[in-house]
Design an enzyme around this catalytic site. Sequence first.
Site, short mmCIF file in Angstrom:
data_model
loop_
_atom_site.label_atom_id
_atom_site.label_comp_id
_atom_site.label_asym_id
_atom_site.label_seq_id
_atom_site.Cartn_x
_atom_site.Cartn_y
_atom_site.Cartn_z
N PHE A 121 12.81 -12.84 -2.85
CA PHE A 121 13.25 -13.19 -1.28
C PHE A 121 13.37 -11.58 -0.48
O PHE A 121 13.47 -11.60 0.19
CB PHE A 121 14.60 -13.70 -1.10
CG PHE A 121 15.88 -13.39 -1.49
CD1 PHE A 121 16.36 -12.76 -0.62
CD2 PHE A 121 15.98 -14.02 -2.22
CE1 PHE A 121 17.96 -12.21 -0.88
CE2 PHE A 121 17.34 -13.44 -2.93
CZ PHE A 121 17.91 -13.16 -3.03
N ASP A 122 13.96 -10.80 -1.25
CA ASP A 122 14.22 -9.71 -0.52
C ASP A 122 13.79 -8.20 -1.78
O ASP A 122 14.19 -8.75 -3.23
CB ASP A 122 15.22 -9.04 0.44
CG ASP A 122 15.21 -8.34 1.04
OD1 ASP A 122 14.41 -7.58 1.33
OD2 ASP A 122 16.28 -7.98 1.44
N ILE A 168 27.64 -8.98 0.52
CA ILE A 168 28.31 -9.74 -0.11
C ILE A 168 29.70 -9.36 -1.10
O ILE A 168 28.95 -8.74 -1.57
CB ILE A 168 26.89 -10.79 -0.68
CG1 ILE A 168 25.86 -10.13 -1.40
CG2 ILE A 168 25.93 -11.22 1.07
CD1 ILE A 168 25.27 -11.41 -1.92
#
Length: 248
Positions: A179-180, A197
Amino acid sequence: MKLSKYTMTFISLLSSRAGAFSSIARRSVSSTTARFMAGPMPHDDDKMPFYALGTNLALQVGGQGNFKTLLEDDELEIVLEAFCENLRGTNTQDPRAVLTTYGQELNKILGERTSRIVDRVKKDGEEYVKNFLDCNDEAIKTDSGLVYYPMVEGTGASPTLANQVEVHYHGTLTDGTVFDSSVERGQTISFALGGVIKGWQEGLAMMKEGGKATLVVPSVLAYGDAGSGDVIPPGATLKFEVELFKVM
């Protein structure tokens, strides 16, 4: 053409519940990307702008894959029937009356179904964590639920929340979907550790400059039940390979 405010209300009502779950279908969408890219467009160039409008409207309410996740086929047909009738002005019921009478029940149905999806994604994450720990003896699970697996031990300083750090990272979902990735972009990234996060805050604080580690981050330490955009599903457990270059 301008959509009536009642049609937009209908779209907004669905989007508020379903929009966040477009990423749930990301895996099936990404696996069929080649099919979507192949072959000619369905219409001539002079008609394709209107096809693009339809595509845009579909994406605004969560995308085809998302509704296939939330709705049965016959339910989806009813959604499309109502949408087309209201768009064309051939509907026989006042949109305001429909939304007033059935909007609350719609929210309840979508809320229950999306909650079940999040619960399933979280359960998948818990099973992934268990399997990861079973397969990696050096991995540890902290009190918060973070899994930390050292790959290369560093020799420099460890960061605190007050520090800036420079890292390379490769982020995937538990099914391996990327996703990244700064690694794939070929460029490191620098940021304030206190601004990311919680799983990164805790995991990088356990590292030293020059070190590399795998972090398996449960949703409670990542993006929670909201997910993030169209790439990280609600409730998703995330896996990062992180290389810490510099503490600043």
